[in-house]
Design a protein around this motif. Structure first.
Motif, PDB file in Angstrom:
ATOM      1  N   ASP A 210       6.466  87.849 -18.412  1.00 43.33           N
ATOM      2  CA  ASP A 210       6.254  86.517 -17.973  1.00 43.33           C
ATOM      3  C   ASP A 210       5.982  86.593 -16.581  1.00 43.33           C
ATOM      4  OD1 ASP A 210       6.444  85.539 -20.330  1.00 43.33           O
ATOM      5  OD2 ASP A 210       8.496  84.625 -20.157  1.00 43.33           O
ATOM      6  N   LEU A 211       6.344  87.703 -15.634  1.00 43.23           N
ATOM      7  CA  LEU A 211       6.031  87.652 -14.167  1.00 43.23           C
ATOM      8  C   LEU A 211       4.359  87.517 -14.157  1.00 43.23           C
ATOM      9  CD1 LEU A 211       8.088  90.847 -13.127  1.00 43.23           C
ATOM     10  CD2 LEU A 211       8.803  88.252 -13.011  1.00 43.23           C
ATOM     11  N   THR A 215       4.297  81.621 -11.100  1.00 46.95           N
ATOM     12  CA  THR A 215       4.164  81.831  -9.710  1.00 46.95           C
ATOM     13  C   THR A 215       5.611  81.576  -8.797  1.00 46.95           C
ATOM     14  OG1 THR A 215       3.885  79.273  -9.774  1.00 46.95           O
ATOM     15  CG2 THR A 215       2.091  80.835  -9.943  1.00 46.95           C
ATOM     16  N   VAL A 216       5.536  81.804  -7.602  1.00 45.94           N
ATOM     17  CA  VAL A 216       6.565  81.968  -6.638  1.00 45.94           C
ATOM     18  C   VAL A 216       7.151  80.320  -6.484  1.00 45.94           C
ATOM     19  CG1 VAL A 216       5.840  84.010  -5.362  1.00 45.94           C
ATOM     20  CG2 VAL A 216       5.324  81.599  -4.422  1.00 45.94           C
ATOM     21  N   PRO A 310       1.297  84.691  -8.137  1.00 47.47           N
ATOM     22  CA  PRO A 310       1.979  85.266  -9.160  1.00 47.47           C
ATOM     23  C   PRO A 310       3.201  86.050  -9.059  1.00 47.47           C
ATOM     24  CG  PRO A 310      -0.254  85.491  -9.605  1.00 47.47           C
ATOM     25  CD  PRO A 310      -0.095  85.187  -8.111  1.00 47.47           C
ATOM     26  N   LEU A 311       4.227  86.145  -9.518  1.00 42.97           N
ATOM     27  CA  LEU A 311       5.428  86.857  -9.433  1.00 42.97           C
ATOM     28  C   LEU A 311       5.146  88.275  -9.361  1.00 42.97           C
ATOM     29  CD1 LEU A 311       8.268  85.018 -11.157  1.00 42.97           C
ATOM     30  CD2 LEU A 311       7.550  84.729  -8.843  1.00 42.97           C
ATOM     31  N   ASP A 343      15.094  87.497  -6.066  1.00 44.23           N
ATOM     32  CA  ASP A 343      14.881  86.267  -7.085  1.00 44.23           C
ATOM     33  C   ASP A 343      14.155  86.748  -8.032  1.00 44.23           C
ATOM     34  OD1 ASP A 343      16.539  84.601  -5.426  1.00 44.23           O
ATOM     35  OD2 ASP A 343      14.590  84.163  -4.020  1.00 44.23           O
ATOM     36  N   ILE A 344      12.964  87.485  -7.784  1.00 42.72           N
ATOM     37  CA  ILE A 344      12.127  88.144  -8.858  1.00 42.72           C
ATOM     38  C   ILE A 344      12.854  88.773  -9.677  1.00 42.72           C
ATOM     39  CG2 ILE A 344       9.702  89.223  -9.186  1.00 42.72           C
ATOM     40  CD1 ILE A 344       9.084  88.376  -6.504  1.00 42.72           C
ATOM     41  N   LEU A 345      13.575  89.966  -9.293  1.00 41.29           N
ATOM     42  CA  LEU A 345      14.541  90.710 -10.232  1.00 41.29           C
ATOM     43  C   LEU A 345      15.332  89.866 -11.094  1.00 41.29           C
ATOM     44  CD1 LEU A 345      15.374  93.736  -7.715  1.00 41.29           C
ATOM     45  CD2 LEU A 345      13.477  93.490  -9.300  1.00 41.29           C
TER      46      LEU A 345
END
Length: 443
Positions: A210-211, A215-216, A310-311, A343-345
Motif C-alpha cells: 500500500d505504500l 501519501t505522507v 507517496p510513501l 513512521d513509514i516503516l
C-alpha cells in the motif's frame, strides 16, 4: 422386407470401427484441450517463473504462451469446440446407422456423458490439482496449436472486439498485469481467513503493497503535536529541552512556529556544547561560552517535502539523502507536520517503541471488558483497523476523529453518539474544537 443373415454383420464393418476409433481419439483430444485450458489459466505465473528459473523448459514455454491470454484461450476453445462438435457429429451418424432416427437422441445422451466425464471433469480435476506441472507438460503441443489456430483466432478476436465495442465494452488483454497486487492482497486475505496466514504477516505484506497508494499527509505527525525549539532561547535552555525530549531530532523555529530555520540533533548539540565547556578555562569562561553559544551552528538545514508525496517515494528519498526526518508542507508552503523513516516503516511492521516511548500513549487504544475500545481521536483509521482487524473506511478521513466529523457533518459535543459503518461511536472528551477520545463498539 426381411433382413438377410448378412445384413447385421454389415453394420459392424471397417467404416464402423474406424468411426468409433475416430470418436475415441477426438474425446482424447477434447480432454487434452479441456485440461490444458484449466492448467494454463490456473497455474501461478510466479510459480512458473520460479520453475523456469530452475531450468524447467516446460514451465518457461507455459510462461511464454500465457503472456497473451486472449490468444491462448481462443486457440484452446477453438480446438476444444472443433473436436467436440466433430465427435458428436460422428457419434450421431454412427448411432443413426445402428438405431435409425432414435440414434440422434441416443447420441446426444451418450456423448454428453462421455464428454462430461472423460473430456471435462476428469482432465480438469487433474489439471486443477497440479496446475503448474500440467501446464509445463502441455505447453509444447499447446504452443503448436496456438500457432496453427492463430490466424483464425485473430479474426475471431477482431470480430468479438468489434461487437463488444458496439455495446460500449472496452477490452484490455493486459489487464491481468495490473491486477497482480489485487491478486496478492486477495490471496493474503483468503489465507488469513482460512488460518494459513498469520495476521501479522498479512498486515506486513499489505502494508508494503500500500505504500505506493498512500501519501505522507496520511501518516505524518500533525503540526499541533510537533515539539519545537525556539532559536532565541539561551543555549542552556535549549540543551535542557533537548535532553528532556524523547525525540533525538527537533525542529528549530525563529519568531513563529511556522518559520522553521533548522533541525537540531540531540547528539550534535550535546557534543558541541561539551566541546565548548571542555575548552573553557574556568567557571566564568564556561558561563560566557554558554551565553555566546549559537545553536544554529549545529542545526541542520531543514528538509521539506510536499504533503502529496507517496510513501514509497519518500522512503526512497530518505535512503538516498541519508536522513530520517522531513517536514511536510502543503501547496502554499505552510507547515503541516513532520514525517520520519520510522513512521513509514511502522506502516509495514506495526508500532515501533523503544525505552523512551510510553506504550499506552503510543498505541492510543484501550480495550474494555464490555467489548468496546477507548480510542485517541488522533489515532489513524488504518492503525485501528490493523489493531482490531476492523474494516472502517479511510478514503475520506485519516483519523478516527476525522471520520466521526466527516460522517456527522459537525463537531460533536461530549456524550454524543453516532452509528455508521457497523460501529457505534461515543465522544468522551473534546478539547476546544478537537475530539480527544472516543468509545467505539462494533454493532
Amino acid at each position: 422386407m426381411l433382413m438377410t443373415p448378412d445384413a447385421t454383420p454389415a453394420l459392424f464393418d471397417t467404416a464402423f470401427w474406424f468411426t468409433a476409433a475416430a470418436i475415441a481419439a477426438l474425446l482424447v483430444l477434447s480432454a487434452f484441450f479441456s485440461g490444458s485450458e484449466t492448467a494454463l489459466t490456473a497455474a501461478s505465473r510466479g510459480k512458473l517463473r520460479s520453475r523456469a528459473d530452475r531450468g524447467d523448459r516446460g514451465a518457461g514455454r507455459a510462461l511464454a504462451i500465457t503472456e497473451d491470454n486472449e490468444r491462448l484461450i481462443g486457440s484452446v476453445l477453438l480446438g476444444n469446440n472443433l473436436v467436440n462438435i466433430l465427435a458428436t457429429s460422428l457419434a450421431t451418424a454412427l448411432l443413426t446407422r445402428l438405431f435409425g432416427e432414435s440414434g440422434v437422441a441416443l447420441a446426444t445422451l451418450v456423448m454428453t456423458l462421455l464428454v462430461l466425464i472423460f473430456a471435462e471433469v476428469l482432465p480438469k480435476t487433474y489439471a486443477i490439482t497440479r496446475p503448474e506441472s500440467a501446464a509445463a507438460l502441455v505447453s509444447a503441443p499447446i504452443r503448436v496449436a496456438v500457432l496453427v489456430f492463430s490466424p483464425f483466432v485473430s479474426a475471431v478476436r477482431m470480430l468479438t472486439r468489434g461487437l463488444l465495442k458496439i455495446f460500449g465494452v472496452k477490452t484490455d488483454p493486459n489487464a491481468h498485469l495490473l491486477a497482480v497486487r489485487e491478486e496478492i492482497a486477495g490471496a493474503l486475505t483468503l489465507g488469513h481467513s482460512e488460518g494459513t496466514v498469520e495476521k501479522e504477516d498479512r498486515d506486513r505484506i499489505l502494508g508494503a503493497l500500500d505504500l505506493g497508494d498512500r501519501t505522507v499527509d496520511e501518516i505524518m505527525l500533525h503540526r499541533s503535536q510537533i515539539e519545537m525549539i525556539d532559536a532565541e532561547l539561551p543555549a542552556a535552555e535549549v540543551l535542557k529541552q533537548a535532553l528532556a525530549s524523547p525525540h533525538t531530532r527537533l525542529p528549530v523555529y525563529r519568531g513563529e512556529p511556522e518559520n522553521i530555520v533548522g533541525v537540531i540533533h540531540a547528539k550534535d548539540l550535546s557534543r558541541a556544547m561539551y566541546a565548548v565547556v571542555d575548552s573553557a578555562a574556568g567557571a566564568a569562561d564556561r558561563a560566557s561560552a554558554f551565553a555566546d553559544f549559537d545553536i544554529m551552528q549545529v542545526a541542520m538545514e531543514p528538509y521539506f517535502v510536499p504533503d502529496t508525496t507517496p510513501l514509497d517515494d519518500q522512503m526512497r528519498n530518505f535512503l538516498k539523502r541519508h536522513t530520517h526526518f522531513a517536514l511536510v508542507v502543503d501547496e502554499y508552503g505552510a507547515l503541516q507536520g513532520l514525517i520520519t523513516l520510522e513512521d513509514i516503516l511502522e506502516e509495514i511492521v506495526g508500532e515501533i517503541t523503544d525505552e523512551f516511548d510510553t506504550i499506552a500513549a503510543e498505541s492510543g487504544l484501550t480495550r474494555k471488558d464490555d467489548g468496546s475500545v477507548i480510542v485517541d481521536g488522533t489515532m489513524t483509521i488504518r492503525d485501528l483497523n490493523r489493531a482490531l482487524d476492523w474494516s472502517l473506511p479511510d478514503e475520506e478521513a485519516n483519523t478516527i476523529a476525522g471520520l466521526v466529523i466527516h460522517e456527522s457533518q459537525m463537531i460533536p459535543n461530549e456524550g454524543q453518539t453516532f452509528s455508521f459503518h457497523g460501529y457505534r461511536f461515543e465522544v468522551l472528551t473534546r478539547v476546544e474544537n478537537r475530539i480527544a477520545t472516543l468509545r467505539v463498539r462494533a454493532l
